[in-house]
Design a protein around this motif. Structure first.
Motif, PDB file in Angstrom:
ATOM      1  N   ALA A   1       0.834  -1.199   0.000  1.00 16.11           N
ATOM      2  CA  ALA A   1       0.000   0.000   0.000  1.00 16.11           C
ATOM      3  C   ALA A   1       0.869   1.250   0.000  1.00 16.11           C
ATOM      4  O   ALA A   1       2.018   1.233   0.472  1.00 16.11           O
ATOM      5  N   VAL A   2       0.316   2.346  -0.508  1.00 19.20           N
ATOM      6  CA  VAL A   2       1.104   3.566  -0.683  1.00 19.20           C
ATOM      7  C   VAL A   2       1.598   4.150   0.637  1.00 19.20           C
ATOM      8  O   VAL A   2       2.591   4.883   0.661  1.00 19.20           O
ATOM      9  N   ASP A   3       0.916   3.844   1.738  1.00 22.62           N
ATOM     10  CA  ASP A   3       1.317   4.399   3.032  1.00 22.62           C
ATOM     11  C   ASP A   3       2.016   3.365   3.917  1.00 22.62           C
ATOM     12  O   ASP A   3       2.227   3.592   5.109  1.00 22.62           O
ATOM     13  N   ALA A   4       2.391   2.217   3.318  1.00 21.89           N
ATOM     14  CA  ALA A   4       3.007   1.137   4.094  1.00 21.89           C
ATOM     15  C   ALA A   4       4.516   1.113   3.904  1.00 21.89           C
ATOM     16  O   ALA A   4       5.049   1.565   2.882  1.00 21.89           O
ATOM     17  N   ASP A   5       5.195   0.564   4.876  1.00 22.56           N
ATOM     18  CA  ASP A   5       6.651   0.418   4.841  1.00 22.56           C
ATOM     19  C   ASP A   5       6.965  -1.061   5.032  1.00 22.56           C
ATOM     20  O   ASP A   5       6.770  -1.599   6.123  1.00 22.56           O
ATOM     21  N   LYS A   6       7.431  -1.711   3.975  1.00 17.85           N
ATOM     22  CA  LYS A   6       7.679  -3.151   4.029  1.00 17.85           C
ATOM     23  C   LYS A   6       9.124  -3.424   3.633  1.00 17.85           C
ATOM     24  O   LYS A   6       9.612  -2.861   2.646  1.00 17.85           O
ATOM     25  N   PRO A   7       9.825  -4.270   4.368  1.00 19.91           N
ATOM     26  CA  PRO A   7      11.251  -4.499   4.081  1.00 19.91           C
ATOM     27  C   PRO A   7      11.475  -5.197   2.741  1.00 19.91           C
ATOM     28  O   PRO A   7      10.607  -5.908   2.239  1.00 19.91           O
ATOM     29  N   TYR A   8      12.644  -4.981   2.192  1.00 19.95           N
ATOM     30  CA  TYR A   8      13.056  -5.648   0.957  1.00 19.95           C
ATOM     31  C   TYR A   8      13.625  -7.019   1.310  1.00 19.95           C
ATOM     32  O   TYR A   8      14.373  -7.163   2.282  1.00 19.95           O
TER      33      TYR A   8
END
Length: 250
Positions: A153-160
């Motif tokens: 989602a545009v407001d989410a922060d997910k690790p690579y």
């Protein structure tokens, strides 16, 4: 009104998939080039119909990758897949195993040599992925992988995830990072499609000579900063939204 337009657009988009599947599949069964042609035709149709049905125009920026190359792309919705496949010559994806059973999509994914992985088995998934892409009988072309492993989602922060680094190390190929803002207009799990300008931007490629840790850091920095820039251009401040979410909305 925009919601109703979105409903109609979604319906005709899947209807077009059925029609083009019937049209292209007899040839695609014998020629992989016909499978590529069917994919490009469908994706270009969706971009064209989105522009006039729901006011969602789309633009590709940067140099479109050619030949054998890894494309590490931000993934926000089905539309960024469509945009990438509308312009590259020979796409194949690292895809979740569930896609293999999807009507129509599963067949074409198999036909162009997509590599299916079980995301629930992390270590084994990476091994299977590397084995699939290094198979000498696998089709050549542009290998697309989503470094975060799923739609974000545009407001989410997910690790690579390290999978993209494993591919980069195993294939000894250039890697083209790709950024996008499509989630601002086409959310990953919503019916409503918003008008605006969706962009996929191919960034400067990374050579095949980086060590794993510098490579992972570099693609994350490039993709995230460019995607934030594109989303801000579209009127959404993703960095501020993530900061607000991290602080609990205070």
């Amino acid at each position: 009104m925009q919601y109703l337009r979105s409903l109609f657009f979604n319906f005709q988009m899947y209807l077009a998939m059925v029609v083009l599947f019937i049209w292209f599949t007899p040839a695609a069964m014998f020629r992989r080039s016909a499978a590529y042609a069917g994919i490009r035709t469908y994706c270009r149709y969706v971009r064209w119909s989105a522009a006039w049905m729901i006011g969602l125009k789309s633009e590709i920026r940067g140099e479109v990758p050619k030949g054998e190359v890894i494309i590490a792309s931000k993934h926000q919705s089905f539309f960024d897949i469509i945009m990438i496949c509308s312009v590259i010559d020979a796409p194949r994806f690292i895809a979740k195993k569930e896609l293999r059973r999807a009507p129509m999509l599963g067949y074409y994914a198999y036909r162009v040599g997509c590599v299916f992985v079980d995301r629930g088995k992390r270590g084994r998934a990476v091994q299977d992925m590397v084995a699939g892409v290094t198979d000498p009988n696998a089709p050549k072309g542009q290998l697309v992988i989503y470094p975060q492993g799923t739609r974000v989602a545009v407001d989410a922060d997910k690790p690579y995830k390290v999978g993209v680094g494993a591919l980069y190390t195993a294939l000894d190929q250039r890697c083209v990072p790709a950024a996008t803002n499509v989630g601002v207009f086409w959310p990953r799990s919503a019916v409503l499609r918003k008008p605006g300008l969706a962009v996929v931007e191919f960034l400067e490629p990374l050579g095949a000579d980086l060590a794993l840790e510098p490579f992972m850091a570099e693609i994350e920095t490039r993709i995230e900063s460019a995607s934030d820039r594109l989303m801000l251009e579209a009127g959404f401040d993703a960095a501020a939204a993530r900061a607000k979410g991290a602080s609990g909305g205070s």
